[in-house]
Motif scaffolding. Structure first.
Motif, mmCIF file in Angstrom:
data_model
loop_
_atom_site.group_PDB
_atom_site.id
_atom_site.type_symbol
_atom_site.label_atom_id
_atom_site.label_comp_id
_atom_site.label_asym_id
_atom_site.label_seq_id
_atom_site.Cartn_x
_atom_site.Cartn_y
_atom_site.Cartn_z
ATOM 1 N N UNK A 633 7.023 2.356 -0.540
ATOM 2 C CA UNK A 633 6.932 3.531 0.320
ATOM 3 C C UNK A 633 5.595 3.541 1.071
ATOM 4 N N UNK A 634 5.598 4.230 2.201
ATOM 5 C CA UNK A 634 4.371 4.423 2.997
ATOM 6 C C UNK A 634 3.720 3.103 3.386
ATOM 7 N N UNK A 635 4.505 2.149 3.823
ATOM 8 C CA UNK A 635 3.895 0.902 4.279
ATOM 9 C C UNK A 635 2.994 1.202 5.465
ATOM 10 N N UNK A 636 1.752 0.752 5.367
ATOM 11 C CA UNK A 636 0.779 1.004 6.423
ATOM 12 C C UNK A 636 0.561 -0.265 7.225
ATOM 13 N N UNK A 637 0.442 -0.106 8.546
ATOM 14 C CA UNK A 637 0.330 -1.298 9.378
ATOM 15 C C UNK A 637 -0.463 -0.997 10.635
ATOM 16 N N UNK A 638 -1.130 -2.027 11.135
ATOM 17 C CA UNK A 638 -1.765 -1.961 12.447
ATOM 18 C C UNK A 638 -0.681 -2.216 13.480
#
Length: 819
Positions: A633-638
């Motif tokens: 969950x909440x995969x963070x990415x540029x």
């Protein structure tokens, strides 16, 4: 953002020194922007590794004992058998004997990948010691998403750049490791780590020996390879049991392509002092390493296919300047017209290097407060400094007018912390509780050094601040606190149920302290930087973990493992992609504005991990199979967001991912001396996001496979011992891996193999014993494949130079003796 501005910003993301963590923040399991210029105890005694599981208890009437560290080998021992150091079902241990079946000095991570199911490792050098050019995964999680300790000391994040931890290669000399284990389940609540999304790595160094003596190893290898290892043990010095060892290793080898070499110097010191009649034990540790390395050049897949062995230009300075002019003008030299693209021309440059100096000290106090209560205290300090960088083709040296300059980062890291834990053994319960606190300070100035008309900048030394111009500087301060509580309930002698939780919080303050981009634009040609300052907190008060183990009918084991994990926010330099502070905005949309807008929207990445498995152990055969599922969950990415005519870089939540997989392991011992290990792994990790922002529009990634991790792996290790001789053969297969999020470009599948043969001549004269000769071959069949993958995966297309070519076949020989 204008096209020219976008090219320069993209290049800076690739070349920024210091964004070296292979982070989860770029779409689960991907890496951050390239920081440099683009550029179970063993089932059978003596196997040296845990067969795919824990050994069955001796009898049903005997209560299983808690895992303990295996005793150190005596002076006469050649092989040390590892014991399980985490009493969990989803755990594999590799011991000293298995490590000795590979080339002396090989990275422990490489050995884990060749022997443990679900583990993947790639590198550009034969030993796997170039941390900038190596990639390590366990069941889809990379090294920045795994917890790690050595002798109970938190390792922190152990990627290339050491702002929050140290790689095992930079801590412990490989010969000093007694065992290493990989927990392929959901990690453990007592693991002091803010990075853990998946499993955990646990390393145990050998204790000083009871008898005085020593050991010397001398290795020679291809490409002027030369390695020396020496260790001296004091033996027990007095009636209280004081003992220590001092060891040193130096490894040096020329690059197998291009100019330069790679040198590593390491020292380990360990002292053990029992006290109060062995009721307590104090251990002091000091580790030092100095890695001085020329870098290999990263490539696109097209560069590898069309040119082959691509290397940096050094020592051809004239050619480096010509290609730098072409890169700035967006043209292609005549010699590669129709072969390379204008973007790829900018991937070639004069040189790149890294110098890493690391110091780690620790005091470990184990004390039995009562017969059933044990206290363990670990206090540690870690300091790293160095020089990371190389040629920037998009700057201009102001005095000479040469269209390139050296961009060099100078990291300064200080990590201080402690852990305090208690083990309370009751009639049917083992209760454990403890805390962990750490303060991490990270300073990173980036300076520019001129190139002359006929004289290039220095590569490995001579970086004086008085002779440089500061482009920008960053500074961060991080505080981490963790509490855990768990109970292992012995339901019956062969059945345990574990339940517990941990509470974790981390706050990071900092950002850009100096930014001279506008001031230097007219003289150096500096382009948009990304200055940001602010604080971020990741916190979760209840991260549960449950595990079950059941041994039955002497040879069988059934286990399951469930846990929720959270990963704290990464921090890095202002131009590093994949952090809340890094690579944000553009020249018309300030990075600080983007940070402020997103700060309250971000949530830390979380996973739920589920594992269920079965294991069988006997003298002739051992086998295991387990299945796992992960919800991410909440995969963070540029990502690139905003309108098409003014898109800008941001750091956002891009949705979920699911992962299903299985590992199968079989170990056959048909007769004494022969052991055959087979392992097969399957992993299906798929993105679930339908609307990922990109370039002013959105892209549907649902059903696309995770980048940088193979769907299938197969491993075989055959070892045969007869009297004093041993021969081992290892081969492994990795299926094709996606290198873009849309899965339109793949890294080809490959096989790689190694061979190792040794003979122990025993005692030579009065002084020497265990005189041993070893011969080994890496990449036995000289396969041409990609080793490490490093950098940010492209959304689509073969546009990012993120690939490292693996080393060709190399030969090594080692002579060792004890005294």
């Amino acid at each position: 953002m204008k096209k020219a501005e976008w090219k320069k910003a993209t290049f800076l993301l690739r070349m920024t020194v210091g964004s070296s963590l292979l982070c989860s923040t770029a779409l689960f399991g991907t890496a951050m922007a390239d920081p440099r210029p683009r550029h179970a105890a063993p089932a059978q005694q003596g196997t040296g590794r845990a067969t795919p599981g824990k050994a069955a208890p001796a009898r049903a009437t005997q209560r299983p004992q808690p895992a303990r560290r295996a005793p150190a080998a005596s002076n006469e021992d050649v092989n040390v058998t590892a014991s399980r150091n985490i009493s969990r079902g989803a755990n594999v241990v590799v011991g000293r004997r298995m490590m000795d079946q590979f080339t002396a000095g090989s990275s422990p991570l490489k050995i884990l990948a060749l022997t443990a199911p679900g583990v993947s490792f790639g590198s550009s050098d034969a030993l796997g010691l170039d941390t900038a050019a190596s990639t390590f995964y366990v069941r889809g999680f990379n090294q920045s998403q795994l917890g790690g300790t050595i002798d109970n000391i938190p390792m922190g994040g152990f990627g290339f750049h050491n702002w929050s931890g140290l790689n095992i290669d930079q801590i412990e000399i490989q010969e000093n490791l007694q065992s290493m284990s990989v927990s392929q389940g959901a990690g453990a609540v007592d693991m002091p780590s803010g990075q853990t999304l998946g499993g955990a790595l646990t390393f145990t160094s050998s204790d000083p020996k009871d008898r005085a003596g020593g050991r010397i190893d001398q290795s020679f290898g291809s490409y002027n390879g030369f390695r020396t290892y020496a260790r001296a043990d004091s033996g027990i010095l007095n009636s209280t049991g004081t003992k220590f060892y001092v060891s040193f290793a130096r490894t040096a080898q020329d690059l197998w392509k291009g100019y330069g070499d790679q040198r590593e110097e390491q020292a380990n010191v360990k002292l053990v002092q029992p006290y109060l009649g062995n009721r307590g034990k104090l251990t002091a540790v000091f580790d030092y390493s100095d890695f001085t390395q020329y870098n290999f050049l990263t490539m696109t897949k097209n560069m590898w296919e069309k040119i082959g062995q691509v290397a940096m230009f050094k020592p051809n300075y004239q050619k480096a300047k010509e290609w730098a002019i072409a890169a700035q003008n967006g043209t292609v030299p005549a010699s590669v017209q129709g072969i390379l693209t204008p973007d790829e021309i900018g991937n070639f440059f004069w040189d790149g290097s890294q110098v890493q100096r690391n110091y780690l000290s620790s005091l470990i106090n184990e004390y039995k407060l009562f017969d059933n209560v044990t206290s363990t205290t670990v206090a540690y300090g870690h300091v790293t400094n160095g020089d990371y960088g190389g040629t920037n083709n998009f700057l201009t040296s102001p005095t000479s007018g040469v269209p390139m300059a050296l961009q060099m980062g100078h990291p300064d890291v200080r990590r201080l912390g402690f852990t305090q834990s208690f083990l309370i053994k009751l009639r049917q319960n083992d209760i454990q509780t403890g805390i962990w606190y750490q303060n991490d300070r990270f300073n990173y100035p980036t300076r520019l050094y001129e190139d002359g008309v006929d004289s290039p900048h220095a590569t490995l030394s001579g970086f004086k601040a008085s002779q440089a111009t500061t482009w920008w500087a960053d500074s961060f301060n991080t505080n981490t606190f963790q509490f855990y509580l768990k109970d292992v309930w012995h339901i019956m002698p062969n059945m345990t149920l574990e339940g517990g939780f941990r509470s974790l919080t981390q706050t990071t303050h900092g950002g850009t302290t100096v930014d001279n981009t506008e001031k230097l634009a007219a003289t150096w040609g500096t382009y948009y930087a990304h200055p940001v300052s602010g604080s971020m907190t990741a916190s979760n008060a209840f991260l549960p973990h449950f595990a079950f183990d059941y041994f039955f009918l002497d040879h069988h084991e059934l286990y399951w493992d469930i846990a929720e994990n959270m990963r704290v926010y990464d921090y890095a330099t202002q131009t590093s992609g994949g952090t809340p502070w890094g690579g944000l905005g553009n020249s018309s949309n300030a990075a600080q504005t983007v940070f402020d807008e997103n700060k309250n929207k971000l949530r830390p990445e979380r996973t739920w991990n589920y594992v269920v498995g079965y294991r069988y152990n006997s003298k002739i055969f051992s086998g295991s199979v387990d299945f796992y599922h992960t919800d991410y969950y909440n995969r963070l990415a540029a990502v690139s967001t905003g309108p098409v005519n003014n898109s800008y870089s941001a750091y956002l939540n891009v949705g979920r991912e699911t992962m299903n997989g299985a590992d199968v392991m079989a170990v056959v011992r048909p007769f004494e001396g022969l052991e055959i290990i087979n392992g097969f792994s399957w992993n299906d990790a798929q993105y679930q996001s339908r609307s990922v922002p990109y370039g002013g529009t959105t892209i549907d990634l649902k059903g696309k496979h995770q980048v940088f991790y193979p769907k299938f792996m197969y491993k075989v290790n055959v070892s045969y011992s007869w009297r004093n001789a041993n021969v081992s053969f290892n081969t492994s297969y990795n299926s094709a891996m996606a290198m873009t999020y849309t899965n339109d470009v793949h890294v080809p599948s490959f096989w790689t193999s190694s061979l190792n043969a040794s003979y122990n001549f025993g005692k030579i004269g009065r002084a020497l014993k265990n005189f041993k000769a070893t011969f080994s071959v890496s990449n036995l069949f000289n396969q041409n494949y990609f080793g490490g993958l490093y950098g940010t995966a492209a959304m689509s297309g073969d546009d990012n130079p993120i690939l490292y070519q693996a080393a060709p076949r190399e030969y090594f020989g080692t002579i060792s003796a004890e005294f």
